[in-house]
Scaffold this motif. Structure first.
Motif, short mmCIF file in Angstrom:
data_model
loop_
_atom_site.label_atom_id
_atom_site.label_comp_id
_atom_site.label_asym_id
_atom_site.label_seq_id
_atom_site.Cartn_x
_atom_site.Cartn_y
_atom_site.Cartn_z
N HIS A 196 47.24 -27.76 27.61
CA HIS A 196 47.31 -29.22 27.81
C HIS A 196 48.51 -29.53 28.70
CE1 HIS A 196 44.23 -29.65 24.76
NE2 HIS A 196 44.98 -28.95 23.90
N ASP A 206 42.58 -23.32 35.04
CA ASP A 206 41.19 -23.61 34.73
C ASP A 206 41.10 -24.42 33.43
OD1 ASP A 206 40.50 -22.07 36.92
OD2 ASP A 206 40.29 -20.24 35.73
N PHE A 207 40.22 -25.41 33.44
CA PHE A 207 39.95 -26.26 32.28
C PHE A 207 41.19 -27.00 31.78
CE2 PHE A 207 36.68 -23.01 32.36
CZ PHE A 207 35.53 -23.77 32.24
N CYS A 208 42.11 -27.28 32.68
CA CYS A 208 43.25 -28.16 32.36
C CYS A 208 42.83 -29.58 32.78
CB CYS A 208 44.51 -27.71 33.08
SG CYS A 208 45.11 -26.10 32.54
N GLU A 209 42.17 -30.26 31.88
CA GLU A 209 41.43 -31.47 32.23
C GLU A 209 42.31 -32.69 32.52
OE1 GLU A 209 38.77 -31.91 28.97
OE2 GLU A 209 37.55 -30.16 29.52
N GLN A 210 43.59 -32.62 32.18
CA GLN A 210 44.45 -33.78 32.41
C GLN A 210 45.06 -33.81 33.81
OE1 GLN A 210 47.20 -34.66 29.08
NE2 GLN A 210 46.12 -33.07 27.92
N THR A 241 45.37 -34.17 37.83
CA THR A 241 44.71 -35.04 38.81
C THR A 241 45.06 -34.57 40.22
OG1 THR A 241 46.53 -36.62 39.07
CG2 THR A 241 45.02 -36.96 37.20
N GLY A 271 36.46 -25.84 36.01
CA GLY A 271 36.35 -26.69 34.84
C GLY A 271 37.15 -27.97 34.90
N THR A 272 37.69 -28.30 36.07
CA THR A 272 38.40 -29.58 36.23
C THR A 272 37.67 -30.42 37.27
OG1 THR A 272 39.84 -28.85 38.03
CG2 THR A 272 40.57 -28.40 35.80
N ASP A 273 37.91 -31.72 37.21
CA ASP A 273 37.27 -32.64 38.15
C ASP A 273 38.27 -33.15 39.18
OD1 ASP A 273 34.82 -32.47 36.80
OD2 ASP A 273 35.50 -33.94 35.33
N SER A 274 39.33 -32.39 39.41
CA SER A 274 40.43 -32.87 40.25
C SER A 274 40.23 -32.61 41.74
CB SER A 274 41.74 -32.21 39.80
OG SER A 274 41.94 -32.39 38.42
#
Length: 400
Positions: free
Chosen positions: A305, A323-327, A329, A350-353
């Motif tokens: 996180h 990878d997959f660190c969704e916070q 940007t 796995g992120t949308d950044s």
């Protein structure tokens, strides 16, 4: 006597002779067969391996010179059928499929006295079944990678005979006996220790590694669980005593706490690579301490996180895996790229950044690079990769 009868009797005699020859050659032992096959060209040896199991093992022995320095096993699935059936020689290096027979493995232990590099971690045969006294052949061994049930007796034997060992990798099918691991830490020249898979450690083992392996430059520990209750996990802080560490990988889940990361940041000043993916108990407060490490070049904080605030503080990096660190940007990644001109890889699966704005900013930040380093942003999204191709003008940027 008629010509027909002569032909029949001749064919019968020839057939009987062939049977005698087959019986004779099949009565030979492995070494004798190996000596014969050694005279054949390599392509013919490969074909001979398909005759029977005994001939295959003899062919393997025929490719095994005593002066060999390195042995590597590889996965058959990575190679085509022709390669899988063969044993490859590169100078003094020997490569074989994981189908290495018990006979060939035994021969390696008996004859390869100059061996310095033995990588048989993928071998299906258990090294622990080799008689312990045969390890005396490996007094020149410097690199050992094995997968076996590491018993205290085997550990004692390795320490006794393999005093020059610098690199030790143990990939266990079960769990390692902690008594055995403590013994292995007595290898005075050990610079690399890799413990993988189902290994379970107690605090005594952690302390033994920290106190005895003073020369360690690389330490990798991947375990499913630790025997001790959470109250004693502060013993992991002892790892920070390894002041020569350059590469550290700790895949131990929630067992890794903030105190260990802070201790490492304060004491392991030579650290170049740190991998703590999946250690979800680590907070960003502890991670910020890593910015003190001036030599840090590779960092893997996947599944943690973390926020833009953290990655914006990183400098001197060459690789960041998040990878997959969704916070995270695009703003954080843009600042990261600006702060790290030698950055060559960012992994963001796995992120949308990864947006158009980020690619444009990365394109601008890299197009004037003079260090010859290409920045690879790895998203593993084919559609995005195709969409960004027309945007990227910099020769120093690749999005995959």
């Amino acid at each position: 006597m008629s010509a027909k009868r002569i032909c029949i009797e001749k064919d019968k005699k020839t057939s009987d002779d062939d049977k005698v020859q087959k019986v004779v050659i099949n009565s030979l032992d492995y070494d004798s067969l190996a000596q014969i096959f050694m005279l054949l060209p390599v392509p013919e040896r490969i074909d001979i391996e398909g005759v029977c199991v005994k001939w295959k093992e003899a062919c393997q022995l025929s490719c095994l010179p005593k002066e060999i320095n390195e042995i590597h096993l590889f996965f058959e699935s990575l190679l085509d059928q022709k390669q899988t059936r063969s044993m490859r020689m590169h100078g003094s290096s020997y490569e074989a499929s994981r189908e290495l027979s018990a006979e060939v493995l035994y021969t390696i232990f008996c004859t390869c006295k100059n061996l310095k590099h033995l990588d048989i971690v993928h071998c299906r045969n258990d090294v622990a079944e080799i008689p312990l006294e045969k390890w005396i052949s490996f007094q020149n061994l410097q690199y050992l990678a094995i997968s076996c049930n590491m018993t205290p007796d085997l550990a004692d034997t390795i320490v006794k005979y393999c005093k020059n060992l610098k690199h030790l990798r143990i990939n266990n099918r079960h769990h390692i006996i902690n008594t055995a691991l403590k013994t292995l830490t007595e290898l005075e020249n050990l610079e690399c220790l890799i413990l993988l898979n189902c290994i379970k450690l107690n605090k005594e083992s952690i302390i033994a590694i920290s106190n005895n392996c003073k020369k360690l430059k690389r330490l990798e520990i991947s375990i499913r669980s630790i025997y001790d209750p959470p109250s004693s996990l502060s013993d992991l802080d002892e790892i920070s005593k390894l002041q020569y560490l350059e590469h550290l990988k700790l895949c131990i889940g929630k067992s890794l706490k903030d105190s260990t990361i802070i201790a490492i940041a304060n004491n392991c000043k030579n650290l170049k690579s740190l991998e703590i993916a999946g250690c979800s108990a680590i907070t960003e407060t502890a991670l910020v301490a890593l910015t003190k490490l001036d030599n840090l070049q590779k960092l893997d904080v996947s599944f943690l996180h973390i926020t833009d605030s953290f990655i914006s503080k990183l400098k001197g990096l060459k690789e960041l895996h998040c990878d997959f660190c969704e916070q995270l940007t695009e703003a954080g990644f843009i600042q990261l790229i600006k702060n790290n001109p030698d950055l060559k890889e960012i992994s963001v699966l796995g992120t949308d950044s990864i947006t158009i704005d980020l690619v444009i900013a990365a394109d601008q930040a890299t197009k004037h690079r003079t260090n010859g380093i290409i920045l690879h942003i790895r998203k593993y999204d084919l559609e995005l990769t195709q969409a960004f191709k027309s945007i990227i003008k910099s020769q120093w940027l690749v999005v995959k």
